[in-house]
Design a protein around this motif. Structure first.
Motif, PDB file in Angstrom:
ATOM      1  N   GLU A  52       6.953  36.260 -25.710  1.00  0.00           N
ATOM      2  CA  GLU A  52       6.338  36.078 -24.463  1.00  0.00           C
ATOM      3  C   GLU A  52       5.076  37.082 -24.088  1.00  0.00           C
ATOM      4  O   GLU A  52       4.047  35.991 -22.671  1.00  0.00           O
ATOM      5  N   PHE A  53       4.644  37.524 -24.284  1.00  0.00           N
ATOM      6  CA  PHE A  53       3.038  38.018 -24.252  1.00  0.00           C
ATOM      7  C   PHE A  53       2.565  37.171 -24.377  1.00  0.00           C
ATOM      8  O   PHE A  53       1.584  36.953 -23.866  1.00  0.00           O
ATOM      9  N   LEU A  54       2.219  36.345 -25.953  1.00  0.00           N
ATOM     10  CA  LEU A  54       1.526  35.342 -25.917  1.00  0.00           C
ATOM     11  C   LEU A  54       1.387  34.362 -25.378  1.00  0.00           C
ATOM     12  O   LEU A  54       0.713  33.475 -25.209  1.00  0.00           O
ATOM     13  N   GLN A  55       2.781  33.924 -24.360  1.00  0.00           N
ATOM     14  CA  GLN A  55       2.643  32.923 -23.663  1.00  0.00           C
ATOM     15  C   GLN A  55       2.356  32.563 -22.887  1.00  0.00           C
ATOM     16  O   GLN A  55       1.754  32.264 -21.209  1.00  0.00           O
ATOM     17  N   GLY A  56       2.308  33.950 -21.633  1.00  0.00           N
ATOM     18  CA  GLY A  56       1.200  34.587 -20.891  1.00  0.00           C
ATOM     19  C   GLY A  56       2.562  34.279 -19.931  1.00  0.00           C
ATOM     20  O   GLY A  56       3.730  33.652 -19.779  1.00  0.00           O
ATOM     21  N   PRO A  57       2.283  34.676 -18.124  1.00  0.00           N
ATOM     22  CA  PRO A  57       3.169  34.979 -17.175  1.00  0.00           C
ATOM     23  C   PRO A  57       3.341  32.783 -16.822  1.00  0.00           C
ATOM     24  O   PRO A  57       2.007  32.152 -17.513  1.00  0.00           O
ATOM     25  N   VAL A  58       4.388  32.631 -16.046  1.00  0.00           N
ATOM     26  CA  VAL A  58       4.774  30.975 -15.719  1.00  0.00           C
ATOM     27  C   VAL A  58       4.105  31.208 -14.060  1.00  0.00           C
ATOM     28  O   VAL A  58       4.659  31.988 -13.698  1.00  0.00           O
ATOM     29  N   ILE A  59       2.745  30.879 -14.050  1.00  0.00           N
ATOM     30  CA  ILE A  59       2.820  30.253 -12.278  1.00  0.00           C
ATOM     31  C   ILE A  59       3.062  29.048 -12.118  1.00  0.00           C
ATOM     32  O   ILE A  59       2.645  28.021 -12.644  1.00  0.00           O
ATOM     33  N   ASP A  60       3.380  29.184 -10.828  1.00  0.00           N
ATOM     34  CA  ASP A  60       3.864  27.432 -10.515  1.00  0.00           C
ATOM     35  C   ASP A  60       2.857  26.603  -9.602  1.00  0.00           C
ATOM     36  O   ASP A  60       1.472  28.231  -9.608  1.00  0.00           O
ATOM     37  N   ILE A  61       2.456  25.795  -9.597  1.00  0.00           N
ATOM     38  CA  ILE A  61       2.065  24.803  -9.245  1.00  0.00           C
ATOM     39  C   ILE A  61       1.320  25.655  -7.817  1.00  0.00           C
ATOM     40  O   ILE A  61       0.118  25.866  -7.580  1.00  0.00           O
ATOM     41  N   SER A  62       2.348  25.996  -7.015  1.00  0.00           N
ATOM     42  CA  SER A  62       1.742  26.281  -5.899  1.00  0.00           C
ATOM     43  C   SER A  62       0.821  27.851  -5.852  1.00  0.00           C
ATOM     44  O   SER A  62       0.186  27.888  -5.070  1.00  0.00           O
ATOM     45  N   GLU A  63       1.159  28.716  -6.835  1.00  0.00           N
ATOM     46  CA  GLU A  63       0.935  30.107  -6.533  1.00  0.00           C
ATOM     47  C   GLU A  63      -0.736  29.594  -6.961  1.00  0.00           C
ATOM     48  O   GLU A  63      -1.472  29.944  -6.810  1.00  0.00           O
ATOM     49  N   ARG A  64      -0.832  28.473  -7.970  1.00  0.00           N
ATOM     50  CA  ARG A  64      -2.781  28.891  -8.421  1.00  0.00           C
ATOM     51  C   ARG A  64      -3.156  27.443  -7.308  1.00  0.00           C
ATOM     52  O   ARG A  64      -4.347  27.583  -7.511  1.00  0.00           O
ATOM     53  N   LYS A  65      -2.288  26.891  -6.960  1.00  0.00           N
ATOM     54  CA  LYS A  65      -3.116  26.271  -5.475  1.00  0.00           C
ATOM     55  C   LYS A  65      -3.725  27.690  -4.371  1.00  0.00           C
ATOM     56  O   LYS A  65      -4.888  27.382  -3.951  1.00  0.00           O
ATOM     57  N   GLN A  66      -2.509  28.277  -4.155  1.00  0.00           N
ATOM     58  CA  GLN A  66      -3.189  29.538  -3.411  1.00  0.00           C
ATOM     59  C   GLN A  66      -4.060  30.064  -4.195  1.00  0.00           C
ATOM     60  O   GLN A  66      -4.897  31.002  -3.367  1.00  0.00           O
ATOM     61  N   PHE A  67      -4.169  30.366  -4.808  1.00  0.00           N
ATOM     62  CA  PHE A  67      -5.037  31.139  -6.114  1.00  0.00           C
ATOM     63  C   PHE A  67      -6.628  31.040  -5.652  1.00  0.00           C
ATOM     64  O   PHE A  67      -7.720  31.272  -5.319  1.00  0.00           O
ATOM     65  N   ASP A  68      -6.392  29.122  -5.497  1.00  0.00           N
ATOM     66  CA  ASP A  68      -7.696  28.504  -5.628  1.00  0.00           C
ATOM     67  C   ASP A  68      -8.019  28.829  -4.273  1.00  0.00           C
ATOM     68  O   ASP A  68      -9.288  29.227  -4.203  1.00  0.00           O
TER      69      ASP A  68
END
Length: 81
Positions: A52-68
């Motif tokens: 799980e650590f190596l896969q990293g967090p699951v990030i939703d597309i909307s979260e990515r857009k908000q971050f950007d």
């Protein structure tokens, strides 16, 4: 706080298998502490927690857009395009 805890742990270790303390902490001890925490909190085996650590967090597309958008606004306010 975690860095200081790991540094004190490393200082108490009798062996000197590390030449660069910061690199050893960041590359070995810090990830291992996260994996052990994941295993305990999520009731996983150590191997499952490591995967799980190596896969990293699951990030939703909307979260990515908000971050950007937030980064873009910060850069805009600072005068950087």
């Amino acid at each position: 706080m975690t860095y200081f805890h790991l540094t004190s742990f490393l200082d108490r270790t009798p062996t000197q298998t590390h030449s660069d303390t910061i690199k050893f902490i960041m590359d070995v001890l810090f990830p291992e502490s996260i994996i052990c925490s994941l295993a305990g909190l999520e009731n996983l085996t150590t191997l499952e927690a490591e995967e799980e650590f190596l896969q990293g967090p699951v990030i939703d597309i909307s979260e990515r857009k908000q971050f950007d958008r937030r980064i873009k606004n910060i850069l805009k306010k600072s005068g950087n395009p």
